[in-house]
Motif scaffolding. Structure first.
Motif, PDB file in Angstrom:
ATOM      1  N   VAL A 142       0.841  -1.201   0.000  1.00 17.20           N
ATOM      2  CA  VAL A 142       0.000   0.000   0.000  1.00 17.20           C
ATOM      3  C   VAL A 142       0.874   1.247   0.000  1.00 17.20           C
ATOM      4  N   ASP A 143       1.883   1.260   0.850  1.00 15.85           N
ATOM      5  CA  ASP A 143       2.779   2.423   0.934  1.00 15.85           C
ATOM      6  C   ASP A 143       3.583   2.602  -0.344  1.00 15.85           C
ATOM      7  N   VAL A 144       4.147   1.504  -0.856  1.00 16.23           N
ATOM      8  CA  VAL A 144       4.979   1.579  -2.058  1.00 16.23           C
ATOM      9  C   VAL A 144       4.174   2.092  -3.247  1.00 16.23           C
ATOM     10  N   LEU A 145       3.008   1.512  -3.455  1.00 20.46           N
ATOM     11  CA  LEU A 145       2.211   1.894  -4.622  1.00 20.46           C
ATOM     12  C   LEU A 145       1.574   3.274  -4.468  1.00 20.46           C
ATOM     13  N   SER A 146       1.449   3.746  -3.237  1.00 19.31           N
ATOM     14  CA  SER A 146       0.930   5.102  -3.019  1.00 19.31           C
ATOM     15  C   SER A 146       1.959   6.154  -3.393  1.00 19.31           C
ATOM     16  N   ASN A 147       3.225   5.769  -3.334  1.00 14.53           N
ATOM     17  CA  ASN A 147       4.302   6.737  -3.551  1.00 14.53           C
ATOM     18  C   ASN A 147       5.091   6.522  -4.844  1.00 14.53           C
ATOM     19  N   GLN A 148       4.821   5.427  -5.533  1.00 16.53           N
ATOM     20  CA  GLN A 148       5.545   5.150  -6.771  1.00 16.53           C
ATOM     21  C   GLN A 148       4.570   4.757  -7.875  1.00 16.53           C
ATOM     22  N   ASP A 149       4.901   5.143  -9.094  1.00 22.75           N
ATOM     23  CA  ASP A 149       4.067   4.794 -10.249  1.00 22.75           C
ATOM     24  C   ASP A 149       4.572   3.476 -10.828  1.00 22.75           C
ATOM     25  N   ILE A 150       3.992   2.367 -10.371  1.00 21.13           N
ATOM     26  CA  ILE A 150       4.417   1.035 -10.797  1.00 21.13           C
ATOM     27  C   ILE A 150       3.243   0.328 -11.456  1.00 21.13           C
ATOM     28  N   ASN A 151       3.396  -0.059 -12.714  1.00 23.35           N
ATOM     29  CA  ASN A 151       2.360  -0.823 -13.388  1.00 23.35           C
ATOM     30  C   ASN A 151       2.357  -2.260 -12.881  1.00 23.35           C
ATOM     31  N   ILE A 152       1.180  -2.776 -12.544  1.00 18.88           N
ATOM     32  CA  ILE A 152       1.042  -4.160 -12.094  1.00 18.88           C
ATOM     33  C   ILE A 152       0.272  -4.934 -13.165  1.00 18.88           C
ATOM     34  N   LEU A 153       0.882  -6.004 -13.661  1.00 18.51           N
ATOM     35  CA  LEU A 153       0.283  -6.803 -14.726  1.00 18.51           C
ATOM     36  C   LEU A 153      -0.509  -7.995 -14.195  1.00 18.51           C
ATOM     37  N   LYS A 154      -0.088  -8.515 -13.054  1.00 14.51           N
ATOM     38  CA  LYS A 154      -0.750  -9.698 -12.507  1.00 14.51           C
ATOM     39  C   LYS A 154      -0.606  -9.698 -10.986  1.00 14.51           C
ATOM     40  N   ILE A 155      -1.651 -10.155 -10.307  1.00 17.11           N
ATOM     41  CA  ILE A 155      -1.622 -10.326  -8.863  1.00 17.11           C
ATOM     42  C   ILE A 155      -1.930 -11.788  -8.561  1.00 17.11           C
ATOM     43  N   PHE A 156      -1.131 -12.369  -7.698  1.00 13.63           N
ATOM     44  CA  PHE A 156      -1.310 -13.772  -7.303  1.00 13.63           C
ATOM     45  C   PHE A 156      -1.279 -13.854  -5.793  1.00 13.63           C
ATOM     46  N   ALA A 157      -2.153 -14.665  -5.212  1.00 13.56           N
ATOM     47  CA  ALA A 157      -2.188 -14.772  -3.762  1.00 13.56           C
ATOM     48  C   ALA A 157      -2.409 -16.207  -3.306  1.00 13.56           C
ATOM     49  N   TRP A 158      -1.706 -16.575  -2.264  1.00 14.63           N
ATOM     50  CA  TRP A 158      -1.940 -17.847  -1.583  1.00 14.63           C
ATOM     51  C   TRP A 158      -1.428 -17.688  -0.151  1.00 14.63           C
ATOM     52  N   ASP A 159      -1.943 -18.491   0.744  1.00 14.99           N
ATOM     53  CA  ASP A 159      -1.512 -18.377   2.126  1.00 14.99           C
ATOM     54  C   ASP A 159      -1.862 -19.661   2.879  1.00 14.99           C
ATOM     55  N   GLU A 160      -1.093 -19.920   3.928  1.00 15.44           N
ATOM     56  CA  GLU A 160      -1.380 -21.091   4.745  1.00 15.44           C
ATOM     57  C   GLU A 160      -2.737 -20.963   5.447  1.00 15.44           C
ATOM     58  N   ASN A 161      -3.158 -19.744   5.730  1.00 12.64           N
ATOM     59  CA  ASN A 161      -4.439 -19.492   6.378  1.00 12.64           C
ATOM     60  C   ASN A 161      -5.542 -19.440   5.310  1.00 12.64           C
ATOM     61  N   LEU A 162      -6.094 -20.591   5.016  1.00 14.25           N
ATOM     62  CA  LEU A 162      -7.084 -20.683   3.931  1.00 14.25           C
ATOM     63  C   LEU A 162      -8.363 -19.916   4.244  1.00 14.25           C
ATOM     64  N   GLU A 163      -8.711 -19.790   5.508  1.00 17.20           N
ATOM     65  CA  GLU A 163      -9.907 -19.046   5.875  1.00 17.20           C
ATOM     66  C   GLU A 163      -9.757 -17.576   5.495  1.00 17.20           C
ATOM     67  N   ASN A 164      -8.586 -17.009   5.748  1.00 17.91           N
ATOM     68  CA  ASN A 164      -8.354 -15.620   5.356  1.00 17.91           C
ATOM     69  C   ASN A 164      -8.321 -15.450   3.845  1.00 17.91           C
ATOM     70  N   VAL A 165      -7.790 -16.456   3.143  1.00 17.18           N
ATOM     71  CA  VAL A 165      -7.798 -16.429   1.678  1.00 17.18           C
ATOM     72  C   VAL A 165      -9.229 -16.374   1.171  1.00 17.18           C
ATOM     73  N   ARG A 166     -10.088 -17.200   1.755  1.00 17.46           N
ATOM     74  CA  ARG A 166     -11.497 -17.233   1.329  1.00 17.46           C
ATOM     75  C   ARG A 166     -12.191 -15.904   1.618  1.00 17.46           C
ATOM     76  N   LYS A 167     -11.915 -15.321   2.767  1.00 15.42           N
ATOM     77  CA  LYS A 167     -12.535 -14.036   3.107  1.00 15.42           C
ATOM     78  C   LYS A 167     -12.095 -12.943   2.135  1.00 15.42           C
ATOM     79  N   MET A 168     -10.809 -12.937   1.826  1.00 21.11           N
ATOM     80  CA  MET A 168     -10.296 -11.941   0.891  1.00 21.11           C
ATOM     81  C   MET A 168     -10.913 -12.123  -0.494  1.00 21.11           C
ATOM     82  N   ARG A 169     -11.040 -13.373  -0.919  1.00 15.86           N
ATOM     83  CA  ARG A 169     -11.625 -13.646  -2.245  1.00 15.86           C
ATOM     84  C   ARG A 169     -13.036 -13.101  -2.363  1.00 15.86           C
ATOM     85  N   GLU A 170     -13.821 -13.222  -1.308  1.00 18.51           N
ATOM     86  CA  GLU A 170     -15.199 -12.762  -1.354  1.00 18.51           C
ATOM     87  C   GLU A 170     -15.267 -11.255  -1.586  1.00 18.51           C
TER      88      GLU A 170
END
Length: 272
Positions: A142-170
């Motif tokens: 959040v801080d980096v992208l707020s202060n720098q102009d960086i193009n993002i082509l793809k976002i990928f996410a995974w985590d050991e905490n699958l419940e949090n992954v599911r909440k974020m997906r929703e």
């Protein structure tokens, strides 16, 4: 006459041991020698596809990040995710403490440490400087992208905490301007302007190639968008049954050099 061959990577060009067979290399070189453009089409980044291309021919092109970037016949384009959407994803990653990677051609910002799952540093010695990817971990995105102009082509996410992954997906489902791909334990996203099929359409417009002059070879559901635009769609024998029922031709498996078989029998013979 076919003028462009688009080949998926995992489960298609690569065998189950992640190798390119001699037969596949030779068939691709034959096609290139006959003036046919050949491109790898993959969700993987440039640093990975370049390594594979270098094993075959420097004349190949590639479409990466599921269509968000391509370089073929000296034509290059990229389609970043809208900045507003990227910032929303970054804030959700922060909220749920989910390991999330924000990637472009040369940079990957990861919200946590990486246990070696996406360690692209291993490919640096085999990759030209312009396509190398720097991996940065434990980043306040959040801080980096707020202060720098960086193009993002793809976002990928995974985590050991699958419940949090599911909440974020929703919550991600409410974000506009993205294509969201949901899997059991992870998810990825790109700009809504991208897909393998849309990238192929753009490439054809750039190169003056008609879509009926395109052959697409793949093995899974993320290849459907390129099958839909292809003049000739070819599925691997190892593809799911539903995929094989939706294409024009079925070739051999990826462990049997199915790409070479398709090029030799469905492309080069047709072009004679």
């Amino acid at each position: 006459m076919y003028k462009l061959i688009c080949i998926d990577l995992d489960g298609t060009l690569l065998d189950t041991r992640q190798r390119v067979s001699t037969k596949n290399r030779e068939a691709i070189r034959k096609a290139l020698d006959q003036g046919i453009e050949v491109a790898i089409v993959s969700g993987r980044p440039n640093c990975f596809t370049i390594r594979i291309m270098n094993q075959i021919s420097g004349r190949m092109g590639h479409i990466t990040f599921n269509g968000a970037y391509y370089r073929i016949a000296n034509k290059t384009r990229q389609f970043p995710i809208p900045k507003e959407a990227v910032m929303k994803v970054a804030k959700l990653a922060q909220k749920y403490h989910v390991r999330t990677y924000f990637k472009n051609k040369n940079l990957s910002l990861c919200t946590k440490s990486d246990p070696g799952i996406l360690d692209y540093d291993q490919f640096k010695s085999q990759t030209p400087l312009k396509d190398q990817m720097d991996m940065l971990y434990n980043v306040d995105v959040v801080d980096v992208l707020s202060n720098q102009d960086i193009n993002i082509l793809k976002i990928f996410a995974w985590d050991e905490n699958l419940e949090n992954v599911r909440k974020m997906r929703e919550e991600l489902k409410e974000i506009e301007g993205i294509n969201l791909y949901l899997y059991d334990e992870n998810f990825e996203m790109s700009s809504e302007d991208t897909s393998k099929g849309k990238a192929i359409q753009n490439v054809c417009a750039d190169l003056g190639i008609q879509l009926d002059e395109v052959v697409c070879i793949g093995d899974n559901y993320n290849d459907l968008s390129m099958f839909e635009v292809a003049g000739l769609s070819v599925a691997m024998e190892n593809a799911p049954r539903k995929i094989k029922e939706m294409v024009d031709k079925v070739t051999l498996t990826n462990d049997e050099s199915g790409v070479a078989y398709a090029i030799e029998n469905f492309v080069l013979k047709e072009n004679e």
